[in-house]
Design a protein around this motif. Structure first.
Motif, mmCIF file in Angstrom:
data_model
loop_
_atom_site.group_PDB
_atom_site.id
_atom_site.type_symbol
_atom_site.label_atom_id
_atom_site.label_comp_id
_atom_site.label_asym_id
_atom_site.label_seq_id
_atom_site.Cartn_x
_atom_site.Cartn_y
_atom_site.Cartn_z
ATOM 1 N N ALA A 140 19.618 -9.184 -36.399
ATOM 2 C CA ALA A 140 20.980 -8.723 -36.091
ATOM 3 C C ALA A 140 20.963 -7.774 -34.908
ATOM 4 O O ALA A 140 21.836 -7.835 -34.038
ATOM 5 N N HIS A 156 22.449 -1.460 -37.853
ATOM 6 C CA HIS A 156 22.336 -2.908 -38.040
ATOM 7 C C HIS A 156 22.152 -3.306 -39.494
ATOM 8 O O HIS A 156 22.183 -4.491 -39.816
ATOM 9 N N SER A 215 22.672 -8.308 -31.172
ATOM 10 C CA SER A 215 23.701 -7.363 -30.726
ATOM 11 C C SER A 215 23.454 -6.858 -29.310
ATOM 12 O O SER A 215 24.381 -6.368 -28.670
#
Length: 174
Positions: free
Chosen positions: A17, A52, A21
């Protein structure tokens, strides 16, 4: 009405993640926290300050209960919570991936305002209510920071302390 069991992420999913990002990883690891309201509050703060995800140990710690879900005020629907079979090993894997493990304890070596690594990839590690960081998890931390508080106050609630540290991390990343 039946609600399905919470779908935990894998600790590695939090790194994925972060990679997706485009921001440096910021993960919160909770060592032995047993109060579901503390878990929910940390999830909420982590979401508010662009972490995250949150990782919790599989045993001897609270999971995403209905109370934790309610306390997160919906943040648990947006921020992944991962479960680690062994938190110290998960932290070692985060270190191998380039994250600095930053423990939070009242007797830490560095005061939070003096720590300058929050702009880098970080796994913030908070300890259990009362007991703090376990020995193995504390030994896995690259640095242990403390929040300066009044001498008349023994300690901060784990979710409050996590929120303060997450705010410092967000400020350093701006």
């Amino acid at each position: 009405l039946q609600v399905p069991p919470y779908a935990y992420a894998h600790p590695d999913d939090l790194l994925d993640a972060a990679r997706d990002s485009g921001r440096p990883p910021l993960v919160v690891a909770m060592d032995g926290v047993t109060d579901p309201r503390n878990l929910g509050a940390v999830v909420r703060s982590a979401a508010a300050f662009d972490a995250h995800g949150v990782v919790v140990p599989q045993r001897r710690a609270v999971g995403m209960t209905a109370s934790a879900w309610r306390t997160s005020a919906g943040a648990a629907a947006r921020l992944p919570v991962a479960r680690a079979v062994n938190l110290a090993r998960a932290l070692a894997a985060y270190q191998d991936a380039g994250l600095q493990t930053v423990g939070l304890a009242g007797d830490g070596d560095v005061e939070l305002p003096d720590y300058d690594g929050f702009a880098d990839p970080v796994a913030l590690v908070v300890g259990a209510e009362g007991a703090g960081l376990s020995r193995l998890v504390r030994e896995r931390c690259d640095v242990v920071v403390r929040i300066p508080i009044s001498r008349g106050t023994e300690s901060l609630n784990v979710s409050v302390a996590a929120g303060i540290a997450l705010h410092a991390a967000a400020a350093a990343r701006r």
